[in-house]
Design a protein around this motif. Structure first.
Motif, PDB file in Angstrom:
ATOM      1  N   ALA A  36       0.833  -1.208   0.000  1.00 39.91           N
ATOM      2  CA  ALA A  36       0.000   0.000   0.000  1.00 39.91           C
ATOM      3  C   ALA A  36       0.867   1.257   0.000  1.00 39.91           C
ATOM      4  N   ALA A  37       1.974   1.235   0.734  1.00 44.26           N
ATOM      5  CA  ALA A  37       2.881   2.393   0.760  1.00 44.26           C
ATOM      6  C   ALA A  37       3.503   2.616  -0.617  1.00 44.26           C
ATOM      7  N   GLN A  39       2.124   1.840  -3.469  1.00 41.52           N
ATOM      8  CA  GLN A  39       1.062   2.395  -4.303  1.00 41.52           C
ATOM      9  C   GLN A  39       0.871   3.885  -4.016  1.00 41.52           C
ATOM     10  N   ARG A  40       0.863   4.250  -2.736  1.00 35.94           N
ATOM     11  CA  ARG A  40       0.714   5.672  -2.363  1.00 35.94           C
ATOM     12  C   ARG A  40       1.874   6.501  -2.891  1.00 35.94           C
ATOM     13  N   ASP A  43       1.500   7.203  -6.508  1.00 39.30           N
ATOM     14  CA  ASP A  43       0.478   8.224  -6.736  1.00 39.30           C
ATOM     15  C   ASP A  43       0.995   9.615  -6.392  1.00 39.30           C
ATOM     16  N   GLU A  44       1.771   9.720  -5.312  1.00 41.50           N
ATOM     17  CA  GLU A  44       2.325  11.015  -4.911  1.00 41.50           C
ATOM     18  C   GLU A  44       3.320  11.544  -5.944  1.00 41.50           C
ATOM     19  N   ARG A  52       2.860   5.192 -12.806  1.00 38.78           N
ATOM     20  CA  ARG A  52       2.520   4.826 -11.426  1.00 38.78           C
ATOM     21  C   ARG A  52       2.577   3.311 -11.235  1.00 38.78           C
ATOM     22  N   THR A  56       5.359   1.359  -8.962  1.00 37.34           N
ATOM     23  CA  THR A  56       4.954   0.471  -7.866  1.00 37.34           C
ATOM     24  C   THR A  56       5.588  -0.903  -8.033  1.00 37.34           C
ATOM     25  N   ARG A  98      -7.075  -1.944  -6.000  1.00 34.14           N
ATOM     26  CA  ARG A  98      -6.394  -0.659  -6.203  1.00 34.14           C
ATOM     27  C   ARG A  98      -5.498  -0.734  -7.440  1.00 34.14           C
ATOM     28  N   THR A 102      -5.769   1.506 -10.997  1.00 32.05           N
ATOM     29  CA  THR A 102      -4.667   2.145 -11.715  1.00 32.05           C
ATOM     30  C   THR A 102      -4.626   1.655 -13.155  1.00 32.05           C
TER      31      THR A 102
END
Length: 166
Positions: A36-37, A39-40, A43-44, A52, A56, A98, A102
């Motif tokens: 999850a980190a 993926q975040r 996105d950031e 993205r 990831t 998620r 994407t």
């Protein structure tokens, strides 16, 4: 074995855990939090949805091929009681959805080839899971090259119709 590597007694090790299941759950949570980190972070950083997704994948392969890895393998699910196992599967499915989002967004923007996003996301999860088995191979070359080679087996052909080198 873990207690030995930590240089503590088994009693001391299990003092922090109610049961072996707690250790497996903690390992899964660490793995899911790591995914999850990643993926975040992608996105950031922004960019296209292809960027993205590729970012990831590269981040997670770096974890799988490093001394800090691996992410917990799905085969460990069998060690959990059914109710706890279901909770872990549900979290894994949320992460896969998620990825599917994407992928769908990338299809809409034209940076990812049109595929069934849900199936592709599950294939991606399996691909990341299987990377653990490639660690010895990956350690035989610079990590960046290993990540690029391993990732290209999935990303070129499934998500991107360009030929490597275009």
């Amino acid at each position: 074995r873990i207690a030995s590597e930590l240089n503590v007694t088994k009693g001391s090790f299990y003092h922090h855990l109610d049961a072996k299941d707690d250790l497996v759950v903690a390992c899964y949570k660490r793995s899911f939090d790591t995914i999850a980190a990643a993926q975040r972070l992608a996105d950031e950083r922004g960019g296209s949805h292809w960027d993205r997704l590729a970012g990831t994948i590269a981040t997670l392969l770096d974890v799988q091929f490093s001394e800090l890895g691996p992410l917990l393998r799905t085969t460990a699910l069998t060690a959990l009681p059914l109710g706890v196992r279901q909770v872990m599967v549900e979290r894994s499915n949320r992460i896969a959805r998620r990825f599917a989002g994407t992928i769908s967004d990338g299809i809409a923007e034209g940076t990812i080839r049109a595929v069934d996003a849900l199936i592709a996301a599950q294939a991606l999860m399996a691909f990341l899971n299987a990377a653990f088995d490639m660690r010895k191979w990956a350690w035989s070359m610079p990590r960046e090259r290993a990540i690029a080679l391993y990732a290209s087996t999935l990303t070129f052909g499934l998500f991107d119709d360009r030929v490597i080198g275009d």
